[in-house]
Design a protein around this motif. Structure first.
Motif, PDB file in Angstrom:
ATOM      1  N   ASN A   1       0.817  -1.217   0.000  1.00 48.65           N
ATOM      2  CA  ASN A   1       0.000   0.000   0.000  1.00 48.65           C
ATOM      3  C   ASN A   1       0.850   1.266   0.000  1.00 48.65           C
ATOM      4  O   ASN A   1       0.444   2.305   0.559  1.00 48.65           O
ATOM      5  N   ALA A   2       1.992   1.194  -0.642  1.00 49.05           N
ATOM      6  CA  ALA A   2       2.906   2.342  -0.687  1.00 49.05           C
ATOM      7  C   ALA A   2       2.197   3.571  -1.256  1.00 49.05           C
ATOM      8  O   ALA A   2       1.519   3.504  -2.284  1.00 49.05           O
ATOM      9  N   GLY A   3       2.342   4.693  -0.539  1.00 50.10           N
ATOM     10  CA  GLY A   3       1.733   5.947  -0.981  1.00 50.10           C
ATOM     11  C   GLY A   3       0.326   6.166  -0.469  1.00 50.10           C
ATOM     12  O   GLY A   3      -0.244   7.244  -0.681  1.00 50.10           O
ATOM     13  N   LEU A   4      -0.253   5.168   0.211  1.00 49.12           N
ATOM     14  CA  LEU A   4      -1.605   5.280   0.749  1.00 49.12           C
ATOM     15  C   LEU A   4      -1.584   5.063   2.251  1.00 49.12           C
ATOM     16  O   LEU A   4      -0.694   4.385   2.774  1.00 49.12           O
ATOM     17  N   SER A   5      -2.574   5.615   2.937  1.00 47.85           N
ATOM     18  CA  SER A   5      -2.667   5.489   4.390  1.00 47.85           C
ATOM     19  C   SER A   5      -3.985   4.825   4.767  1.00 47.85           C
ATOM     20  O   SER A   5      -5.028   5.101   4.152  1.00 47.85           O
ATOM     21  N   VAL A   6      -3.911   3.978   5.800  1.00 47.35           N
ATOM     22  CA  VAL A   6      -5.126   3.343   6.301  1.00 47.35           C
ATOM     23  C   VAL A   6      -5.946   4.376   7.072  1.00 47.35           C
ATOM     24  O   VAL A   6      -5.400   5.160   7.866  1.00 47.35           O
ATOM     25  N   ALA A   7      -7.259   4.391   6.835  1.00 48.02           N
ATOM     26  CA  ALA A   7      -8.144   5.265   7.605  1.00 48.02           C
ATOM     27  C   ALA A   7      -8.348   4.628   8.978  1.00 48.02           C
ATOM     28  O   ALA A   7      -9.018   3.604   9.097  1.00 48.02           O
ATOM     29  N   SER A   8      -7.737   5.216  10.005  1.00 47.74           N
ATOM     30  CA  SER A   8      -7.782   4.622  11.344  1.00 47.74           C
ATOM     31  C   SER A   8      -9.202   4.666  11.911  1.00 47.74           C
ATOM     32  O   SER A   8     -10.033   5.478  11.486  1.00 47.74           O
ATOM     33  N   PRO A   9      -9.488   3.800  12.883  1.00 44.28           N
ATOM     34  CA  PRO A   9     -10.807   3.837  13.532  1.00 44.28           C
ATOM     35  C   PRO A   9     -11.152   5.215  14.092  1.00 44.28           C
ATOM     36  O   PRO A   9     -12.311   5.646  14.020  1.00 44.28           O
ATOM     37  N   ARG A  10     -10.165   5.912  14.646  1.00 46.91           N
ATOM     38  CA  ARG A  10     -10.435   7.239  15.191  1.00 46.91           C
ATOM     39  C   ARG A  10     -10.786   8.222  14.079  1.00 46.91           C
ATOM     40  O   ARG A  10     -11.701   9.050  14.228  1.00 46.91           O
ATOM     41  N   PHE A  11     -10.046   8.162  12.968  1.00 51.11           N
ATOM     42  CA  PHE A  11     -10.332   9.049  11.839  1.00 51.11           C
ATOM     43  C   PHE A  11     -11.751   8.793  11.318  1.00 51.11           C
ATOM     44  O   PHE A  11     -12.503   9.741  11.040  1.00 51.11           O
TER      45      PHE A  11
END
Length: 275
Positions: A110-120
């Protein structure tokens, strides 16, 4: 005798003398076989008449045998033997796409992308419901529920946020163009499911927000957290990555059948007023 008559008579005699050899030569040359030609022509005419008669007989036979089967009682129709089941042929594509293989550099998937965290997700949408369990439950958040829809997006039917459905439809359109054999083997293992993340006591899964989908190849589920995946899912991951989706193979506990929308894509939709 008159002089003119004498000249004419001499001329005729001279011509007769000159023509005598020619006549003799013609008499020696065989004449065309008139009788043979006449017989051949007669035979040809007779053959033509036989052909005409034969054609008339065939036309009459066609007319007598042209039966309207719709007017024949079913009991009078001929019985044909029932065909047995067709032999099952090997499907090399199915074997290739569903086979389990090692994932090379899966933590970089997943290079270049971020996981949407539960808090977000909670800060962006609010909780999908107040009481979360490990089992799928209904969505009670009214604002979030207003954004949810169920649609056919190509090979599967999914229940997701409307912008996620549009994005997923685009992903599958690309797959259909570039990997049509794989497209025909994609199946769903679930989309919207309001529950806790595995192993968590409070955090909601991305499935609970209509932002994730689980896929399989030919109905064969990919084993969870074994560090391997189906070849077809590896091919799909490239299409999802370009569309801004996270692949679960890159999680600390490998979950290759799982695809979810990245934080970057959610922020993009929010900026566009889609959320």
């Amino acid at each position: 005798m008159h002089k003119g008559a004498t000249i004419a008579t001499g001329t005729l005699i001279a011509l007769a003398v000159l023509a005598a050899p020619v006549a003799w030569q013609l008499a020696k040359t065989p004449q065309p076989d008139i009788d043979r030609f006449t017989k051949l022509r007669s035979d040809t005419d007779a053959l033509r008449q036989e052909i005409i008669a034969l054609r008339a007989r065939v036309d009459g036979l066609d007319a007598r045998t042209a039966i309207d089967l719709r007017a024949v009682p079913p009991a009078d129709l001929p019985r044909l033997p029932k065909a047995g089941p067709a032999p099952e042929l090997p499907d090399p594509l199915r074997q290739n796409f569903a086979q389990v293989v090692q994932i090379a550099d899966r933590r970089d998937a997943n290079a270049g992308l971020s996981v949407a965290s539960p808090r977000f997700l909670r800060d962006t949408f609010g909780p999908p419901r107040a009481d979360l369990t490990n089992d799928c439950q209904g969505l009670t958040n009214p604002n979030l529920r207003a954004l949810i829809a169920t649609e056919d997006v190509g090979p599967i039917r999914a229940r997701l946020l409307t912008p996620a459905l549009a994005s997923l439809r685009g992903v599958f359109a690309e797959v259909a163009t570039h990997e049509p054999a794989l497209y025909d083997r994609i199946a769903s293992s679930g989309s919207l499911c309001v529950r806790l993340i595995r192993g968590s006591a409070a955090a909601a899964s991305a499935h609970g927000y209509g932002l994730a989908v689980d896929l399989n190849i030919d109905g064969e589920l990919d084993p969870f957290a074994d560090g391997q995946t189906q070849l077809g899912l590896i091919l799909l991951a490239d299409f999802f990555h370009r569309a801004g989706w996270i692949w679960g193979a890159g999680f600390s506990r490998e979950d290759s059948m799982h695809f979810e929308v990245s934080r970057e894509k959610i922020e993009e939709w929010r900026a566009l007023g889609l959320l």
